[in-house]
Design a protein around this motif. Structure first.
Motif, PDB file in Angstrom:
ATOM      1  N   HIS A  26       0.910  -1.279   0.070  1.00  0.00           N
ATOM      2  CA  HIS A  26       0.101   0.056  -0.075  1.00  0.00           C
ATOM      3  C   HIS A  26       1.014   1.252  -0.004  1.00  0.00           C
ATOM      4  N   ALA A  27       0.477   2.193  -0.566  1.00  0.00           N
ATOM      5  CA  ALA A  27       1.247   3.638  -0.370  1.00  0.00           C
ATOM      6  C   ALA A  27       0.102   4.615  -0.225  1.00  0.00           C
ATOM      7  N   TRP A  28       0.576   5.439   0.592  1.00  0.00           N
ATOM      8  CA  TRP A  28      -0.310   6.833   0.769  1.00  0.00           C
ATOM      9  C   TRP A  28       0.537   7.966   0.431  1.00  0.00           C
ATOM     10  N   ILE A  29       0.025   8.832  -0.487  1.00  0.00           N
ATOM     11  CA  ILE A  29       0.718   9.828  -1.046  1.00  0.00           C
ATOM     12  C   ILE A  29      -0.310  11.226  -0.818  1.00  0.00           C
ATOM     13  N   PRO A  30       0.165  11.934   0.284  1.00  0.00           N
ATOM     14  CA  PRO A  30      -0.399  13.335   0.611  1.00  0.00           C
ATOM     15  C   PRO A  30       0.219  14.257  -0.715  1.00  0.00           C
ATOM     16  N   ARG A  31      -0.769  14.688  -1.279  1.00  0.00           N
ATOM     17  CA  ARG A  31      -0.468  15.646  -2.571  1.00  0.00           C
ATOM     18  C   ARG A  31      -0.775  17.164  -1.946  1.00  0.00           C
ATOM     19  N   THR A  32       0.460  17.981  -1.880  1.00  0.00           N
ATOM     20  CA  THR A  32       0.393  19.230  -1.370  1.00  0.00           C
ATOM     21  C   THR A  32       0.576  20.375  -2.387  1.00  0.00           C
ATOM     22  N   PHE A  33       0.565  20.142  -3.639  1.00  0.00           N
ATOM     23  CA  PHE A  33       0.720  21.268  -4.704  1.00  0.00           C
ATOM     24  C   PHE A  33      -0.836  22.012  -4.590  1.00  0.00           C
ATOM     25  N   GLY A  34      -0.263  23.263  -4.844  1.00  0.00           N
ATOM     26  CA  GLY A  34      -1.502  24.303  -4.506  1.00  0.00           C
ATOM     27  C   GLY A  34      -2.241  24.387  -3.327  1.00  0.00           C
ATOM     28  N   GLU A  35      -3.494  24.637  -3.298  1.00  0.00           N
ATOM     29  CA  GLU A  35      -4.338  24.779  -2.083  1.00  0.00           C
ATOM     30  C   GLU A  35      -4.727  23.364  -1.518  1.00  0.00           C
ATOM     31  N   GLY A  36      -4.556  23.487  -0.195  1.00  0.00           N
ATOM     32  CA  GLY A  36      -4.989  22.140   0.455  1.00  0.00           C
ATOM     33  C   GLY A  36      -4.072  20.908   0.222  1.00  0.00           C
ATOM     34  N   VAL A  37      -4.873  19.818   0.821  1.00  0.00           N
ATOM     35  CA  VAL A  37      -3.825  18.729   0.394  1.00  0.00           C
ATOM     36  C   VAL A  37      -4.893  17.412   0.009  1.00  0.00           C
ATOM     37  N   ARG A  38      -4.541  16.644  -1.172  1.00  0.00           N
ATOM     38  CA  ARG A  38      -5.445  15.721  -1.709  1.00  0.00           C
ATOM     39  C   ARG A  38      -4.631  14.420  -1.279  1.00  0.00           C
TER      40      ARG A  38
END
Length: 171
Positions: A26-38
């Motif tokens: 499993h991988a968890w990838i918090p994406r912080t490009f731009g506004e907020g976190v996906r």
């Protein structure tokens, strides 16, 4: 210019033959490009293959299949990843090694509001590795990535790469 992607990946592996290991992870990838976190999540299956030595270089390959989820995608995206790697100690018995790899990624299906099928990206990377103990090592290097990124089209990224490996000993 900004930290936009962090990957936390873990897996369980089982040696199938002396040269082939199967993994489920499993991988968890918090994406912080731009506004907020996906938050992207990936379930993945992998076969790692140890190849023959070639001129002092240890060779290996990997075949990974990923199922990926990210808002606002309507469904899972399926991606195939193929990697070839070579690594060589800087001197006999040294804990330091030089390495290089090439990884091709292909998206296998069209995902509504997500990736389209076909070429996803190619990564070429090289660097130094240091073994700290029988179970811990790290890689430092440079990664060049050519990829297809949504509406922006193809892009070249230059990335400083740092990877920490922790492999629990076999019983």
């Amino acid at each position: 210019s900004e930290l936009g992607l962090t990957i936390v990946r873990y897996a369980l592996g089982r040696r199938v033959t002396p040269r082939v290991t199967a993994f489920l992870g499993h991988a968890w990838i918090p994406r912080t490009f731009g506004e907020g976190v996906r938050h992207e999540h990936r379930i993945w299956q992998q076969l790692s293959i140890t190849g023959p030595a070639a001129g002092g270089w240890a060779t290996s390959g990997r075949v990974r299949l990923e199922q990926r989820w990210l808002d606002p995608w309507d469904d899972a995206s399926h991606r195939l990843r193929l990697l070839a790697r070579a690594q060589k100690p800087v001197a006999a018995g040294s804990a330091w090694s030089v390495w290089g790899y090439d990884e091709l990624m292909v998206t296998l299906d069209d995902t509504a509001q997500g990736p389209a099928s076909g070429f996803d990206r190619n990564r070429v990377s090289a660097g130094l590795s240091r073994r700290l103990s029988p179970v811990v090592s790290f890689d430092l290097g440079y990664l060049w990535e050519r990829g297809v990124f949504g509406a922006t089209g193809r892009r070249n990224d230059h990335i400083a790469l740092g990877v920490l490996y922790v492999a629990l000993p076999r019983r």
